[in-house]
Design a protein around this motif. Structure first.
Motif, PDB file in Angstrom:
ATOM      1  N   LYS A   1       0.856  -1.187   0.000  1.00  0.00           N
ATOM      2  CA  LYS A   1       0.000   0.000   0.000  1.00  0.00           C
ATOM      3  C   LYS A   1       0.891   1.237   0.000  1.00  0.00           C
ATOM      4  O   LYS A   1       2.088   1.154   0.281  1.00  0.00           O
TER       5      LYS A   1
ATOM      6  N   THR B   1      -1.374   5.314   3.264  1.00  0.00           N
ATOM      7  CA  THR B   1      -2.357   4.333   3.743  1.00  0.00           C
ATOM      8  C   THR B   1      -1.819   3.571   4.945  1.00  0.00           C
ATOM      9  O   THR B   1      -2.545   3.347   5.927  1.00  0.00           O
TER      10      THR B   1
ATOM     11  N   GLU C   1      -1.862   5.770   7.985  1.00  0.00           N
ATOM     12  CA  GLU C   1      -3.242   5.900   8.467  1.00  0.00           C
ATOM     13  C   GLU C   1      -3.639   4.664   9.273  1.00  0.00           C
ATOM     14  O   GLU C   1      -4.266   4.777  10.335  1.00  0.00           O
TER      15      GLU C   1
END
Length: 111
Positions: free
Chosen positions: A91, A95, A98
């Motif tokens: 990813k 991402t 997060e």
């Protein structure tokens, strides 16, 4: 940093020598009974395997999705994956950061 986030959430990452995924032992995470009792058309057995329930709970409660490894197991061996979760780290950094923040926010306050 995904490995550190999983450790902070109470999981034990199983470091792969090379992969797009990392497995983690989730046996120290308590999955609510309501998730263990759910049924979906996609699940391989009833009641719901623990790894499926934990994956659903993480997605809905924490906002981080894991892949239940038992999805790749035959029915007689599904229980072998009950405490494992599979996380994709192929990813973007954004991402993954997060996901790390969400795990820290939830488990930092829950522990």
């Amino acid at each position: 940093f995904l490995e550190q986030a999983l450790l902070g959430a109470g999981m034990t990452p199983l470091r792969p020598p090379g992969s797009f995924f990392i497995m983690a032992d989730s046996s120290q995470i308590e999955v609510p009974d309501s998730y263990l009792q759910q049924e979906t058309a996609a699940m391989p057995t009833s009641p719901m395997p623990r790894d499926w329930a934990c994956s659903r709970w993480l997605t809905e409660t924490v906002g981080v999705t894991a892949i239940p490894p038992s999805a790749f197991y035959s029915k007689p061996t599904i229980s072998l994956a009950q405490n494992l979760l599979r996380f994709a780290f192929c990813k973007s950094d954004e991402t993954l950061y997060e996901a790390q923040e969400r795990l820290e926010k939830y488990f930092g306050s829950a522990r």
